[in-house]
Design an enzyme around this catalytic site. Structure first.
Site: not given
Ligand code: NI
Length: 179
Positions: A101, A147, A143-144
């Protein structure tokens, strides 16, 4: 072109639940996406979320036209702008793989993710997106979008023995490509 600073783990702004976008096809939204793209490309990232540049909105970008030199063996994910996403796991199956990341520079960890998901949302013009994906594409989206919920991948890990410095774990990966 504006390459923005990427917030690093420890910054409280990465732990917020981001706000939904309410106005599509606006100058402000297009400017945000341009900055995200410029910043992601400058960092050679596979994706980037608005909170990583300090913007408290549900906007992520991911994918690329060409193969990422950091992930030469991985499938190409179509370049995507995803706003106000919703992820639905399809089935119970999960799979483990390494992630990095841009907000956790120099590190890699093994993260369990849903193998197959459906994701919905909108592009920057307000047109709907509805895709069913699996594998690496599904991992990138999870994953994105994490956030946007204030989650960084170490918070999803189940085995901290599989967390470490990229230069030690994967010495063949160039030191300057270290997300
Ligand atoms: Ni990330």
């Amino acid at each position: 072109m504006t390459v923005r600073d990427i917030l690093k783990m420890g910054d409280a702004r990465l732990l917020r639940v981001a706000q939904p976008v309410t106005a599509f096809d606006s100058d402000a939204l297009h400017l945000l996406i341009t900055d995200l793209l410029d910043t992601m490309r400058a960092a050679n990232g596979a994706g980037l979320a608005a909170p990583q540049i300090g913007v408290d909105l549900q906007v992520v970008i991911f994918g690329s036209h060409a193969r990422n030199p950091r992930y030469p063996d991985r499938p190409v994910v179509p370049p995507t702008v995803l706003v106000n996403p919703v992820i639905t796991p399809l089935g119970e199956a999960t799979e483990d793989d390494w992630e990095g990341c841009l907000s956790v520079p120099g590190m890699r960890g093994v993260v369990p993710r849903w193998s197959r998901i459906r994701y919905t949302g909108f592009d920057q013009y307000g047109d709907p997106i509805d895709r069913t994906v699996e594998g690496f594409h599904a991992r990138v989206v999870q994953h994105e979008c994490d956030h946007l919920w204030g989650k960084l991948y170490p918070m999803r890990m189940t085995d901290m023995a599989q967390f470490g410095f990229t230069e030690v774990l994967f010495p063949d990966i160039a030191a300057d490509e270290d997300d």
